[in-house]
Design a protein around this motif. Structure first.
Motif, PDB file in Angstrom:
ATOM      1  N   GLY A   1       0.936  -1.402  -0.167  1.00 15.70           N
ATOM      2  CA  GLY A   1       0.269   0.112   0.153  1.00 15.70           C
ATOM      3  C   GLY A   1       0.779   1.161   0.106  1.00 15.70           C
ATOM      4  N   SER A   2       1.986   1.246  -0.577  1.00 21.75           N
ATOM      5  CA  SER A   2       2.957   2.400  -0.677  1.00 21.75           C
ATOM      6  C   SER A   2       2.602   3.494  -1.522  1.00 21.75           C
ATOM      7  CB  SER A   2       4.496   2.013  -0.977  1.00 21.75           C
ATOM      8  OG  SER A   2       4.716   1.093  -0.016  1.00 21.75           O
ATOM      9  N   PHE A   3       1.732   3.108  -2.462  1.00 24.36           N
ATOM     10  CA  PHE A   3       1.424   4.194  -3.674  1.00 24.36           C
ATOM     11  C   PHE A   3      -0.194   4.526  -3.882  1.00 24.36           C
ATOM     12  CE2 PHE A   3       5.245   2.222  -4.300  1.00 24.36           C
ATOM     13  CZ  PHE A   3       6.260   3.442  -4.629  1.00 24.36           C
ATOM     14  N   ASP A   4      -0.453   5.671  -4.488  1.00 27.60           N
ATOM     15  CA  ASP A   4      -1.828   5.980  -4.546  1.00 27.60           C
ATOM     16  C   ASP A   4      -2.224   5.562  -5.933  1.00 27.60           C
ATOM     17  OD1 ASP A   4      -2.503   7.900  -2.335  1.00 27.60           O
ATOM     18  OD2 ASP A   4      -0.346   8.610  -2.911  1.00 27.60           O
ATOM     19  N   VAL A   5      -1.445   5.446  -6.805  1.00 27.54           N
ATOM     20  CA  VAL A   5      -1.325   4.975  -7.983  1.00 27.54           C
ATOM     21  C   VAL A   5      -0.190   4.032  -8.676  1.00 27.54           C
ATOM     22  CG1 VAL A   5      -1.528   5.542 -10.885  1.00 27.54           C
ATOM     23  CG2 VAL A   5      -2.557   7.007  -9.038  1.00 27.54           C
ATOM     24  N   VAL A   6      -0.508   2.779  -9.218  1.00 35.29           N
ATOM     25  CA  VAL A   6       0.493   1.904  -9.686  1.00 35.29           C
ATOM     26  C   VAL A   6       0.206   1.720 -11.133  1.00 35.29           C
ATOM     27  CG1 VAL A   6       1.680  -0.297  -9.607  1.00 35.29           C
ATOM     28  CG2 VAL A   6       1.224   0.978  -7.328  1.00 35.29           C
ATOM     29  N   ALA A   7       1.054   2.190 -12.009  1.00 34.85           N
ATOM     30  CA  ALA A   7       0.891   2.119 -13.434  1.00 34.85           C
ATOM     31  C   ALA A   7       1.984   1.004 -14.027  1.00 34.85           C
ATOM     32  CB  ALA A   7       1.053   3.236 -14.076  1.00 34.85           C
ATOM     33  N   CYS A   8       1.607   0.432 -15.008  1.00 34.74           N
ATOM     34  CA  CYS A   8       2.369  -0.688 -15.472  1.00 34.74           C
ATOM     35  C   CYS A   8       1.996  -0.610 -17.051  1.00 34.74           C
ATOM     36  CB  CYS A   8       2.062  -2.120 -15.390  1.00 34.74           C
ATOM     37  SG  CYS A   8       3.286  -3.322 -15.836  1.00 34.74           S
ATOM     38  N   VAL A   9       3.054   0.332 -17.911  1.00 31.66           N
ATOM     39  CA  VAL A   9       2.787   0.535 -19.007  1.00 31.66           C
ATOM     40  C   VAL A   9       3.666  -0.140 -20.116  1.00 31.66           C
ATOM     41  CG1 VAL A   9       2.909   2.897 -20.729  1.00 31.66           C
ATOM     42  CG2 VAL A   9       2.277   2.962 -18.373  1.00 31.66           C
ATOM     43  N   GLU A  10       3.027  -0.954 -20.915  1.00 34.64           N
ATOM     44  CA  GLU A  10       3.586  -1.820 -22.041  1.00 34.64           C
ATOM     45  C   GLU A  10       4.440  -2.619 -21.336  1.00 34.64           C
ATOM     46  OE1 GLU A  10       1.981  -1.325 -25.080  1.00 34.64           O
ATOM     47  OE2 GLU A  10       0.686  -0.486 -23.824  1.00 34.64           O
ATOM     48  N   THR A  11       4.273  -3.297 -20.363  1.00 36.98           N
ATOM     49  CA  THR A  11       5.298  -4.259 -19.797  1.00 36.98           C
ATOM     50  C   THR A  11       4.459  -5.695 -19.521  1.00 36.98           C
ATOM     51  OG1 THR A  11       6.272  -2.414 -18.549  1.00 36.98           O
ATOM     52  CG2 THR A  11       6.470  -4.529 -17.495  1.00 36.98           C
ATOM     53  N   ILE A  12       3.510  -5.709 -19.434  1.00 42.35           N
ATOM     54  CA  ILE A  12       2.773  -7.093 -18.863  1.00 42.35           C
ATOM     55  C   ILE A  12       3.184  -7.814 -20.268  1.00 42.35           C
ATOM     56  CG2 ILE A  12       0.269  -6.544 -19.949  1.00 42.35           C
ATOM     57  CD1 ILE A  12      -0.795  -7.904 -17.350  1.00 42.35           C
ATOM     58  N   GLU A  13       3.245  -7.380 -21.445  1.00 43.35           N
ATOM     59  CA  GLU A  13       3.501  -8.374 -22.318  1.00 43.35           C
ATOM     60  C   GLU A  13       4.918  -9.072 -22.416  1.00 43.35           C
ATOM     61  OE1 GLU A  13       4.096  -4.165 -23.920  1.00 43.35           O
ATOM     62  OE2 GLU A  13       2.632  -5.362 -22.959  1.00 43.35           O
TER      63      GLU A  13
ATOM     64  N   VAL B   1      -0.507  -0.748  -4.118  1.00 47.78           N
ATOM     65  CA  VAL B   1      -1.355   0.268  -4.307  1.00 47.78           C
ATOM     66  C   VAL B   1      -2.045   0.253  -2.888  1.00 47.78           C
ATOM     67  CG1 VAL B   1      -3.189  -0.692  -5.324  1.00 47.78           C
ATOM     68  CG2 VAL B   1      -2.816   1.837  -5.490  1.00 47.78           C
ATOM     69  N   ARG B   2      -2.369   1.287  -2.302  1.00 48.75           N
ATOM     70  CA  ARG B   2      -3.190   1.752  -1.093  1.00 48.75           C
ATOM     71  C   ARG B   2      -4.674   1.061  -1.494  1.00 48.75           C
ATOM     72  NH1 ARG B   2      -6.835   5.709  -1.745  1.00 48.75           N
ATOM     73  NH2 ARG B   2      -6.344   7.363  -3.121  1.00 48.75           N
ATOM     74  N   PRO B   3      -5.468   0.667  -0.474  1.00 54.06           N
ATOM     75  CA  PRO B   3      -6.825   0.683  -0.744  1.00 54.06           C
ATOM     76  C   PRO B   3      -7.469   1.888  -1.131  1.00 54.06           C
ATOM     77  CG  PRO B   3      -6.283  -0.392   1.518  1.00 54.06           C
ATOM     78  CD  PRO B   3      -5.064   0.400   0.999  1.00 54.06           C
ATOM     79  N   GLY B   4      -8.095   1.517  -2.292  1.00 55.64           N
ATOM     80  CA  GLY B   4      -8.951   2.622  -2.882  1.00 55.64           C
ATOM     81  C   GLY B   4      -8.140   3.356  -3.959  1.00 55.64           C
ATOM     82  N   GLY B   5      -6.915   2.797  -3.934  1.00 55.63           N
ATOM     83  CA  GLY B   5      -5.904   3.374  -5.215  1.00 55.63           C
ATOM     84  C   GLY B   5      -6.138   2.861  -6.312  1.00 55.63           C
ATOM     85  N   LEU B   6      -5.529   3.482  -7.371  1.00 55.43           N
ATOM     86  CA  LEU B   6      -5.693   3.083  -8.795  1.00 55.43           C
ATOM     87  C   LEU B   6      -4.795   2.235  -9.190  1.00 55.43           C
ATOM     88  CD1 LEU B   6      -7.518   3.542 -11.282  1.00 55.43           C
ATOM     89  CD2 LEU B   6      -5.824   5.238 -11.958  1.00 55.43           C
ATOM     90  N   VAL B   7      -5.000   1.002  -9.973  1.00 57.67           N
ATOM     91  CA  VAL B   7      -4.040  -0.002 -10.723  1.00 57.67           C
ATOM     92  C   VAL B   7      -4.318   0.460 -12.163  1.00 57.67           C
ATOM     93  CG1 VAL B   7      -3.267  -1.942 -11.038  1.00 57.67           C
ATOM     94  CG2 VAL B   7      -3.652  -1.458  -8.867  1.00 57.67           C
ATOM     95  N   LEU B   8      -3.286   0.554 -13.085  1.00 58.04           N
ATOM     96  CA  LEU B   8      -3.460   0.946 -14.600  1.00 58.04           C
ATOM     97  C   LEU B   8      -2.582   0.116 -15.168  1.00 58.04           C
ATOM     98  CD1 LEU B   8      -3.949   4.616 -16.049  1.00 58.04           C
ATOM     99  CD2 LEU B   8      -2.590   2.600 -17.093  1.00 58.04           C
ATOM    100  N   VAL B   9      -3.012  -0.741 -16.163  1.00 54.59           N
ATOM    101  CA  VAL B   9      -2.160  -1.606 -16.941  1.00 54.59           C
ATOM    102  C   VAL B   9      -2.378  -1.522 -18.480  1.00 54.59           C
ATOM    103  CG1 VAL B   9      -1.548  -3.973 -17.562  1.00 54.59           C
ATOM    104  CG2 VAL B   9      -2.023  -3.342 -15.010  1.00 54.59           C
ATOM    105  N   THR B  10      -1.364  -1.159 -19.331  1.00 55.99           N
ATOM    106  CA  THR B  10      -1.483  -0.874 -20.673  1.00 55.99           C
ATOM    107  C   THR B  10      -0.689  -2.270 -21.370  1.00 55.99           C
ATOM    108  OG1 THR B  10       0.046   0.307 -21.478  1.00 55.99           O
ATOM    109  CG2 THR B  10      -1.722   1.412 -20.469  1.00 55.99           C
ATOM    110  N   THR B  11      -1.226  -2.496 -22.609  1.00 57.75           N
ATOM    111  CA  THR B  11      -0.576  -3.442 -23.508  1.00 57.75           C
ATOM    112  C   THR B  11      -0.928  -3.503 -24.893  1.00 57.75           C
ATOM    113  OG1 THR B  11      -0.274  -5.961 -23.406  1.00 57.75           O
ATOM    114  CG2 THR B  11      -2.351  -5.319 -23.314  1.00 57.75           C
ATOM    115  N   PRO B  12      -0.248  -3.831 -25.932  1.00 66.45           N
ATOM    116  CA  PRO B  12      -0.974  -3.776 -27.318  1.00 66.45           C
ATOM    117  C   PRO B  12      -2.186  -4.410 -27.353  1.00 66.45           C
ATOM    118  CG  PRO B  12       1.428  -4.411 -27.176  1.00 66.45           C
ATOM    119  CD  PRO B  12       0.894  -4.500 -25.766  1.00 66.45           C
ATOM    120  N   ASN B  13      -3.234  -3.732 -28.172  1.00 66.90           N
ATOM    121  CA  ASN B  13      -4.287  -4.157 -28.373  1.00 66.90           C
ATOM    122  C   ASN B  13      -4.682  -5.137 -29.601  1.00 66.90           C
ATOM    123  OD1 ASN B  13      -7.259  -4.297 -28.548  1.00 66.90           O
ATOM    124  ND2 ASN B  13      -7.117  -2.396 -30.016  1.00 66.90           N
ATOM    125  N   GLN B  14      -4.982  -6.149 -29.276  1.00 66.32           N
ATOM    126  CA  GLN B  14      -4.949  -7.479 -30.034  1.00 66.32           C
ATOM    127  C   GLN B  14      -6.372  -7.382 -30.846  1.00 66.32           C
ATOM    128  OE1 GLN B  14      -2.290  -8.454 -30.187  1.00 66.32           O
ATOM    129  NE2 GLN B  14      -1.451  -8.038 -27.904  1.00 66.32           N
TER     130      GLN B  14
END
Length: 215
Positions: free
Chosen positions: A89-101, A117-130
């Protein structure tokens, strides 16, 4: 190819359509202030696009890519090998941009994002769109998604469709899940990009899923 070699092969950067999509998600989610962790940060180019929405930016990657700004903290860890050395829960937003692939176990990666991410915080993941026309036509013509053709392997090893991202988000307990498309894409087999106004799954090279960690 090792994780480090895959990271180096990626170049550590994405296009303006991807970074613009991330900024748009933060705007639509009403993010104002707090700390953002960029997992798979590469050269740290995302920072310039998100600091209008958050107070602090930190990166995490398996290597320090050339060009990563010295002004920002960088946490080094192989995401295929274990947790980042950071508290729950160290962050308010955790982003993972073009990495999961690039990783072997996408579910383990997203569980780690949720942990950070903290409770209520935002997780955002991007990847190529198949589901783009380009990717679907490449699958029909070559038997491979565009971003996962032989020239991208083994840097890109895990292809996920948007429904996979939504399923993973539900499995790890994220709430208010939303899909967002980059609205920026390449016209199949032409080298040109779609004109402004072409939007959605068929005309976007990239897709993001975002969700809130349950309290």
């Amino acid at each position: 190819m090792s994780t480090v070699e895959r990271a180096v092969a990626s170049g550590g950067h994405s296009g303006p359509g991807v970074y613009g999509m991330v900024a748009r998600v933060l705007e639509e989610r009403g993010i104002r202030g707090g700390r953002l962790l960029d997992v798979g940060c590469g050269q740290g180019a995302l920072a310039a696009h998100v600091l209008a929405h958050v107070d602090a930016y930190e990166g995490a990657d398996v290597v320090r890519h050339p060009g990563f700004p010295a002004a920002y903290p960088l946490h080094l860890r192989d995401m295929d090998a274990g947790r980042l050395p950071l508290a729950d829960g160290s962050f308010d937003v955790v982003a993972c941009v073009e990495t999961i692939e690039h990783v072997e176990n996408p579910r383990a990666l997203v569980r780690e994002l949720v942990r950070l991410v903290r409770p209520g915080g935002l997780v955002l993941v991007t990847t190529p769109n198949q589901l783009s026309l380009l990717s679907l036509l490449c699958l029909w013509r070559f038997g491979q998604f565009d971003a996962f053709r032989d020239g991208s392997y083994p840097a890109h090893i895990t292809a996920l469709v948007p429904q996979d991202l939504m399923r993973i988000g539900r499995e790890v307990g994220l709430e208010d899940l939303r899909l967002t498309y980059s609205d920026s894409g390449r016209v199949p087999f032409s080298g040109r990009r779609y004109p402004r106004g072409f939007r959605g799954a068929r005309f976007s090279d990239n897709v993001a899923v975002s969700g809130l960690r349950s309290a």
